[in-house]
Design a protein around this motif. Structure first.
Motif, PDB file in Angstrom:
ATOM      1  N   TRP A 109      -7.373 -12.855   0.076  1.00  0.00           N
ATOM      2  CA  TRP A 109      -6.144 -13.394  -0.509  1.00  0.00           C
ATOM      3  C   TRP A 109      -5.286 -14.110   0.528  1.00  0.00           C
ATOM      4  O   TRP A 109      -4.690 -15.153   0.227  1.00  0.00           O
ATOM      5  CB  TRP A 109      -5.354 -12.282  -1.190  1.00  0.00           C
ATOM      6  CG  TRP A 109      -5.756 -12.142  -2.619  1.00  0.00           C
ATOM      7  CD1 TRP A 109      -6.580 -11.212  -3.165  1.00  0.00           C
ATOM      8  CD2 TRP A 109      -5.379 -13.005  -3.686  1.00  0.00           C
ATOM      9  NE1 TRP A 109      -6.738 -11.437  -4.504  1.00  0.00           N
ATOM     10  CE2 TRP A 109      -6.016 -12.527  -4.858  1.00  0.00           C
ATOM     11  CE3 TRP A 109      -4.564 -14.144  -3.772  1.00  0.00           C
ATOM     12  CZ2 TRP A 109      -5.866 -13.156  -6.091  1.00  0.00           C
ATOM     13  CZ3 TRP A 109      -4.410 -14.761  -5.011  1.00  0.00           C
ATOM     14  CH2 TRP A 109      -5.051 -14.271  -6.141  1.00  0.00           C
ATOM     15  N   ALA A 110      -5.219 -13.577   1.734  1.00  0.00           N
ATOM     16  CA  ALA A 110      -4.453 -14.250   2.787  1.00  0.00           C
ATOM     17  C   ALA A 110      -5.059 -15.625   3.078  1.00  0.00           C
ATOM     18  O   ALA A 110      -4.341 -16.625   3.229  1.00  0.00           O
ATOM     19  CB  ALA A 110      -4.437 -13.397   4.052  1.00  0.00           C
ATOM     20  N   GLN A 111      -6.373 -15.691   3.145  1.00  0.00           N
ATOM     21  CA  GLN A 111      -7.047 -16.969   3.384  1.00  0.00           C
ATOM     22  C   GLN A 111      -6.810 -17.941   2.229  1.00  0.00           C
ATOM     23  O   GLN A 111      -6.544 -19.132   2.446  1.00  0.00           O
ATOM     24  CB  GLN A 111      -8.549 -16.717   3.578  1.00  0.00           C
ATOM     25  CG  GLN A 111      -8.871 -15.948   4.854  1.00  0.00           C
ATOM     26  CD  GLN A 111     -10.255 -15.334   4.852  1.00  0.00           C
ATOM     27  OE1 GLN A 111     -10.836 -15.096   3.790  1.00  0.00           O
ATOM     28  NE2 GLN A 111     -10.793 -15.055   6.038  1.00  0.00           N
ATOM     29  N   TYR A 112      -6.862 -17.428   1.015  1.00  0.00           N
ATOM     30  CA  TYR A 112      -6.657 -18.270  -0.171  1.00  0.00           C
ATOM     31  C   TYR A 112      -5.240 -18.825  -0.219  1.00  0.00           C
ATOM     32  O   TYR A 112      -5.025 -20.026  -0.451  1.00  0.00           O
ATOM     33  CB  TYR A 112      -6.962 -17.444  -1.427  1.00  0.00           C
ATOM     34  CG  TYR A 112      -6.752 -18.182  -2.722  1.00  0.00           C
ATOM     35  CD1 TYR A 112      -7.589 -19.218  -3.105  1.00  0.00           C
ATOM     36  CD2 TYR A 112      -5.710 -17.819  -3.576  1.00  0.00           C
ATOM     37  CE1 TYR A 112      -7.395 -19.887  -4.311  1.00  0.00           C
ATOM     38  CE2 TYR A 112      -5.508 -18.477  -4.783  1.00  0.00           C
ATOM     39  CZ  TYR A 112      -6.350 -19.509  -5.145  1.00  0.00           C
ATOM     40  OH  TYR A 112      -6.149 -20.171  -6.334  1.00  0.00           O
ATOM     41  N   LEU A 113      -4.263 -17.964   0.015  1.00  0.00           N
ATOM     42  CA  LEU A 113      -2.870 -18.394  -0.048  1.00  0.00           C
ATOM     43  C   LEU A 113      -2.503 -19.347   1.079  1.00  0.00           C
ATOM     44  O   LEU A 113      -1.581 -20.154   0.942  1.00  0.00           O
ATOM     45  CB  LEU A 113      -1.949 -17.167  -0.013  1.00  0.00           C
ATOM     46  CG  LEU A 113      -2.012 -16.268  -1.256  1.00  0.00           C
ATOM     47  CD1 LEU A 113      -1.227 -14.988  -1.021  1.00  0.00           C
ATOM     48  CD2 LEU A 113      -1.488 -17.004  -2.482  1.00  0.00           C
ATOM     49  N   ARG A 114      -3.228 -19.275   2.184  1.00  0.00           N
ATOM     50  CA  ARG A 114      -2.989 -20.187   3.311  1.00  0.00           C
ATOM     51  C   ARG A 114      -3.803 -21.468   3.198  1.00  0.00           C
ATOM     52  O   ARG A 114      -3.715 -22.340   4.062  1.00  0.00           O
ATOM     53  CB  ARG A 114      -3.309 -19.473   4.620  1.00  0.00           C
ATOM     54  CG  ARG A 114      -2.267 -18.428   5.021  1.00  0.00           C
ATOM     55  CD  ARG A 114      -2.725 -17.607   6.192  1.00  0.00           C
ATOM     56  NE  ARG A 114      -1.621 -16.873   6.789  1.00  0.00           N
ATOM     57  CZ  ARG A 114      -1.769 -15.892   7.666  1.00  0.00           C
ATOM     58  NH1 ARG A 114      -2.979 -15.515   8.046  1.00  0.00           N
ATOM     59  NH2 ARG A 114      -0.709 -15.275   8.168  1.00  0.00           N
ATOM     60  N   GLY A 115      -4.602 -21.589   2.141  1.00  0.00           N
ATOM     61  CA  GLY A 115      -5.357 -22.817   1.915  1.00  0.00           C
ATOM     62  C   GLY A 115      -6.691 -22.888   2.610  1.00  0.00           C
ATOM     63  O   GLY A 115      -7.325 -23.955   2.623  1.00  0.00           O
ATOM     64  N   ASP A 116      -7.160 -21.781   3.177  1.00  0.00           N
ATOM     65  CA  ASP A 116      -8.469 -21.763   3.840  1.00  0.00           C
ATOM     66  C   ASP A 116      -9.512 -21.383   2.788  1.00  0.00           C
ATOM     67  O   ASP A 116     -10.022 -20.262   2.751  1.00  0.00           O
ATOM     68  CB  ASP A 116      -8.458 -20.758   4.995  1.00  0.00           C
ATOM     69  CG  ASP A 116      -9.696 -20.868   5.877  1.00  0.00           C
ATOM     70  OD1 ASP A 116     -10.641 -21.583   5.492  1.00  0.00           O
ATOM     71  OD2 ASP A 116      -9.720 -20.222   6.942  1.00  0.00           O
TER      72      ASP A 116
END
Length: 218
Positions: A109-116
């Motif tokens: 989720w952190a990667q998704y929300l940061r656009g990665d």
């Protein structure tokens, strides 16, 4: 006092709940649950997230090992749109949590929300189906799917992990309303408009203080 305040808050009586909790603080400044109750009220009923964070931080001073409080702070920061602070506090929560598979799910989720997107897709696809956050990461695999077949697979995996989603008699609860939100959003994006709108209306009916589903029901 904290239990009465929480009950009033859950019943939608936010002004009464705040009065009860503030009286509890005036009587005894050493109860972490009272500060956490005020934080929950500001977060969930008033949507005053800065004030919620202040109350939660006070609660942590009194109870520094509290897993729920660290998690609540993370969600308040996310509601403010501060992804970095959300992840900072989510990691603090994960350091206290004993739930297997949690770290990989929230990393996705952190990667998704940061656009990665590439890293988020890889992390989400690596999730163990038995992990608590598995169903939440099905939303990521759906949104990052490369074709309709992958979207259908992600939707089917969510329903397999959360079979109660298909039961229209099953209640929508505050703790797990996000599963219904993901389900509604995925249905709408998959072209199942009527069912998606129905699920959104179920969220609104059960939890009117949660505005996130209102656009879906339109």
């Amino acid at each position: 006092m904290s239990m009465l305040g929480a009950a009033l808050g859950r019943n939608g009586q936010r002004e009464e709940a705040l009065i009860v909790l503030q009286r509890g603080l005036a009587m005894d400044r050493e109860h972490a649950t009272t500060d956490r109750g005020i934080g929950e009220l500001y977060q969930n009923s008033y949507h005053r997230f800065d004030e919620a964070i202040k109350a939660y931080r006070t609660s942590l001073i009194l109870d520094p090992g509290s897993t729920p409080t660290a998690d609540a702070i993370s969600w308040s920061y996310l509601s403010l749109g501060d992804i970095d602070r959300w992840w900072e506090w989510k990691q603090a929560y994960l350091a206290r949590s004993e739930e297997p598979g949690e770290h990989l799910g929230w990393t996705a989720w952190a990667q998704y929300l940061r656009g990665d997107d590439a890293a988020a897709r890889t992390s989400a696809l690596a999730m163990d189906p038995d992990a608590f956050s598995y169903s939440a990461t099905r939303y990521i695999t759906f949104r990052l799917a490369r074709d309709d077949a992958e979207r259908e697979t992600a939707l089917a995996e969510l329903v397999a992990a959360e079979p109660a989603l298909e039961d229209l008699q099953a209640p929508v609860t505050s703790n797990f309303y996000w599963r219904h939100f993901f389900y509604a959003d995925m249905l709408l994006r998959a072209g199942q408009t009527e069912r998606g709108r129905l699920e959104a209306r179920r969220i609104i009916a059960a939890l009117p203080v949660r505005p996130v589903a209102r656009w879906q029901a339109a």
